[in-house]
Motif scaffolding. Structure first.
Motif, PDB file in Angstrom:
ATOM      1  N   TYR A 311       1.261  -1.328   0.562  1.00  0.00           N
ATOM      2  CA  TYR A 311      -0.130   0.031   0.474  1.00  0.00           C
ATOM      3  C   TYR A 311       0.923   0.961   0.193  1.00  0.00           C
ATOM      4  N   ARG A 533      -5.352   4.227   4.865  1.00  0.00           N
ATOM      5  CA  ARG A 533      -4.176   3.923   3.616  1.00  0.00           C
ATOM      6  C   ARG A 533      -4.179   5.167   2.379  1.00  0.00           C
ATOM      7  N   PHE A 535      -4.024   4.200  -1.141  1.00  0.00           N
ATOM      8  CA  PHE A 535      -3.355   3.127  -1.905  1.00  0.00           C
ATOM      9  C   PHE A 535      -4.535   2.498  -1.268  1.00  0.00           C
ATOM     10  N   THR A 536      -5.985   1.809  -2.483  1.00  0.00           N
ATOM     11  CA  THR A 536      -6.371   0.531  -2.630  1.00  0.00           C
ATOM     12  C   THR A 536      -5.884  -0.483  -2.785  1.00  0.00           C
ATOM     13  N   ASP A 537      -4.510  -0.713  -3.773  1.00  0.00           N
ATOM     14  CA  ASP A 537      -3.637  -1.765  -4.086  1.00  0.00           C
ATOM     15  C   ASP A 537      -3.054  -2.094  -2.984  1.00  0.00           C
ATOM     16  N   PRO A 540       1.057  -0.896  -5.353  1.00  0.00           N
ATOM     17  CA  PRO A 540       0.317   0.275  -6.329  1.00  0.00           C
ATOM     18  C   PRO A 540       0.943   0.460  -7.789  1.00  0.00           C
ATOM     19  N   ASP A 541       1.853   0.622  -7.318  1.00  0.00           N
ATOM     20  CA  ASP A 541       2.546   0.448  -8.713  1.00  0.00           C
ATOM     21  C   ASP A 541       3.315  -0.574  -9.549  1.00  0.00           C
ATOM     22  N   PHE A 547      -0.592   3.761 -10.878  1.00  0.00           N
ATOM     23  CA  PHE A 547      -0.459   4.126  -8.919  1.00  0.00           C
ATOM     24  C   PHE A 547      -1.583   5.340  -8.788  1.00  0.00           C
ATOM     25  N   ALA A 550      -5.158   3.803  -8.216  1.00  0.00           N
ATOM     26  CA  ALA A 550      -5.528   2.895  -6.946  1.00  0.00           C
ATOM     27  C   ALA A 550      -5.592   3.876  -6.035  1.00  0.00           C
ATOM     28  N   LEU A 551      -5.553   5.505  -5.510  1.00  0.00           N
ATOM     29  CA  LEU A 551      -5.638   5.944  -4.932  1.00  0.00           C
ATOM     30  C   LEU A 551      -6.908   5.393  -3.922  1.00  0.00           C
ATOM     31  N   ASN A 552      -7.248   5.973  -2.457  1.00  0.00           N
ATOM     32  CA  ASN A 552      -8.004   5.548  -1.691  1.00  0.00           C
ATOM     33  C   ASN A 552      -9.062   6.882  -1.543  1.00  0.00           C
ATOM     34  N   SER A 555      -8.943   8.018   1.272  1.00  0.00           N
ATOM     35  CA  SER A 555      -7.863   7.784   2.486  1.00  0.00           C
ATOM     36  C   SER A 555      -8.071   9.002   3.536  1.00  0.00           C
TER      37      SER A 555
END
Length: 610
Positions: A311, A533, A535-537, A540-541, A547, A550-552, A555
């Motif tokens: 994350y 967090r 990112f959700t992944d 993420p990259d 990336f 995948a921004l949350n 957050s």
């Protein structure tokens, strides 16, 4: 879960300071006296300088050598803890060195932030051997004179030449993994010709990019890094330390080993991407030792796997993109993996040191779950973060019989609760003073603590149910008031006399649950930033992914909460456990400014992402 992905449970049981391959290398070197005959001239210097010095009082010398071109991140924190920690544990010293050989990227802002980050993590670059205190803060740019001297020596010894091919021709002639390189037409120049041409480079007689100085090694080497790597380039740029004194600058791969050797580093610890550079590192230092410029034995480079944390991204370019595109508020945004971001979020130096120790040092890449870092923080704060009650989604609770029981709607009583649970107080330690807060007719409770029609198993407030206000009285819920849309605006209950916590009648009425609350009489409004967090992944990259996709979106949520007075009196950067909610910190930048009360959520009481 892949075998390279370490879950927290696999890490939690490791003993602190477990052995690893670096410790084994150091212990072997100490046992065999590999560096026992070293001299130390009192600072960085060449062979003659150190030969005139005293026996080195430091058993080992390591270094932390960042480029001052960005803010440090959690991966750097691992390297800081590793290098400074090994020096501490083995009677050595760790040098703080700025690798500022690139004139175009360095800024004083980054120098200051890096020094601050290292000190905040609990380390320093001072040594004190035999009552003599020394600072080991160094700048690679102060070694430019020696680097130039080393380059001239390599030229005169036939180990370097000036190449005036175009960059494109150089790239083509370098070959690839399946094809050996082709000698430059300039490779056969005499040392005298090369020296004259190199001095013309130095004197500004050649344009930027017109020539480079290359080491003369082996254009057919299977290691492409040994195919006559460039070691000096022409670059007209003002350097933050040396100004315009130079228009040629050493390449990193040339400068770095020399910096280590001048500083008498014994164990040069780098990440795995430098493994292919080690043969050149060794070749260069062997040549300079042969020429008497450097003292033998030279430093040795050892590589370890960099930190891959789920994350999180650690690319400086990508982190800068987040800042520049205003996806975050700045380098110290509490969602950022920068050390300034982690600090503002509320992570402690002790937690980060514990994390670095716990994840260990290996030579193979693996992914560490972010929950491991959160686990280390909970472990650190559990016994030292004062408790407090905060209501994050408040709804008013009205004790409808308050005046009947106590004689006045305006009557209030003090309630007390320990700042730390008794179980966390060590034997012989004086507990901190109790928290004191008021209960009156109106208090604030969490909206989720009332259900008009409760689901099965629900034990908090619903009509007819009895609960305890933690640290206060037992109450019986009688109903609620709603607005025109049917939203609950008030919860109603009756206080049961004689049931206050800490009094003889406290247990006279059994309550099925205890809920947190804050009194209307002395509760304080607070801005609470619920960080999560970024990112959700978990990666993420990885694999060329964008990336930013995948921004949350969740957050950061900002709520207006009500907190008890002990929390409102917090100092910036003071950490607390908000009972039932998790660990929070008074924001070090905004809390207290203009009387504002601002808290950041660091982490919950347990992991919510697994």
């Amino acid at each position: 879960m892949s075998r390279h992905h370490q879950a927290p449970a696999e890490i939690e049981g490791q003993a602190l300071r477990t052995s690893n391959f670096l410790r084994q290398v150091i212990e072997k070197d100490l046992a065999t006296g590999t560096y026992a005959q070293r001299q130390w001239g009192g600072g960085p210097g060449d062979a003659a300088f150190h030969a005139a010095g005293q026996p080195d009082p430091a058993k080992i010398r390591t270094r932390f050598p960042p480029e001052p071109n960005g803010y440090l991140h959690v991966g750097h924190a691992k390297s800081i803890c590793l290098n400074f920690g090994l020096a501490r544990d083995y009677g050595g010293v760790c040098h703080m060195r700025f690798d500022d050989t690139n004139p175009e990227k360095e800024e004083k802002e980054y120098v200051d932030s890096i020094l601050d980050a290292v000190q905040w993590l609990g380390f320093n670059w001072e040594s004190n051997f035999n009552g003599k205190q020394e600072s080991h803060l160094y700048y690679a740019s102060n070694y430019f004179d020696f680097m130039y001297r080393a380059a001239e020596y390599l030229i005169t010894a036939g180990h370097a030449y000036v190449d005036e091919q175009t960059a494109e021709d150089m790239r083509i002639n370098r070959g690839d993994f399946g094809k050996p390189g082709v000698d430059s037409p300039f490779r056969s120049r005499s040392p005298e010709e090369n020296l004259a041409r190199f001095r013309e480079m130095r004197d500004g007689k050649l344009a930027d990019g017109a020539a480079v100085l290359r080491a003369k090694i082996d254009m057919a080497s299977p290691n492409i890094n040994l195919r006559d790597p460039a070691i000096y380039r022409i670059r007209r740029a003002t350097h933050h330390n040396t100004g315009d004194a130079w228009c040629i600058y050493p390449m990193y791969t040339f400068a770095h080993p020399i910096e280590d050797a001048l500083e008498q580093i014994t164990h040069s610890i780098a990440t795995l991407e430098f493994e292919d550079q080690r043969p050149f590192y060794d070749w260069l230092l062997e040549r300079l030792c042969e020429g008497g410029l450097l003292k033998a034995p030279p430093p040795r480079q050892y590589e370890f796997a960099r930190l891959n944390l789920t994350y999180v991204i650690t690319s400086k370019r990508k982190l800068a993109q987040l800042v520049n595109e205003k996806k975050v508020s700045g380098w110290d945004d509490p969602r950022m993996p920068t050390i300034v971001g982690l600090r503002r979020r509320g992570y402690t130096p002790e937690a980060i040191q514990l994390f670095a120790e716990r994840i260990g040092v290996t030579k193979s890449d693996s992914w560490i779950d972010y929950s491991t870092l959160d686990g280390c923080l909970r472990e650190d704060l559990e016994n030292k973060a004062h408790r407090g009650m905060a209501v994050l989604d408040p709804v008013k609770l009205v004790l409808t019989n308050w005046a009947e029981v106590f004689g006045s709607d305006g009557y209030t009583e003090d309630c007390t609760q320990p700042a730390l649970p008794h179980s966390t107080i060590a034997e012989g330690q004086t507990p901190p003073p109790d928290r004191v807060f008021k209960i009156g007719k109106d208090v604030w409770i969490e909206r989720e603590d009332f259900e008009e029609v409760p689901p099965k198993g629900y034990k908090r407030l619903f009509p007819g149910n009895v609960v305890r206000l933690k640290g206060g009285y037992v109450i019986e819920c009688t109903g609620c008031a709603k607005d025109a849309e049917g939203k609950v605006t008030e919860v109603h209950a009756k206080v049961i006399p004689g049931t206050k916590s800490g009094t003889p009648g406290a247990d006279s009425v059994k309550a099925k649950a205890a809920i947190t609350w804050v009194g209307n009489a002395d509760g304080v409004s607070a801005e609470v930033r619920l960080y999560d967090r970024l990112f959700t992944d978990p990666q993420p990259d990885a694999g060329g992914k964008n990336f930013l996709d995948a921004l949350n979106p969740d957050s950061l949520k900002v709520v207006t909460a009500v907190v008890e007075p002990s929390l409102a009196a917090a100092k910036p950067d003071q950490k607390f456990q908000f009972e039932r909610h998790g660990y929070f910190v008074a924001d070090r930048a905004d809390h207290g400014v203009g009387g504002k009360v601002v808290f950041n959520r660091v982490t919950g009481l347990k992991d919510r992402w697994n």
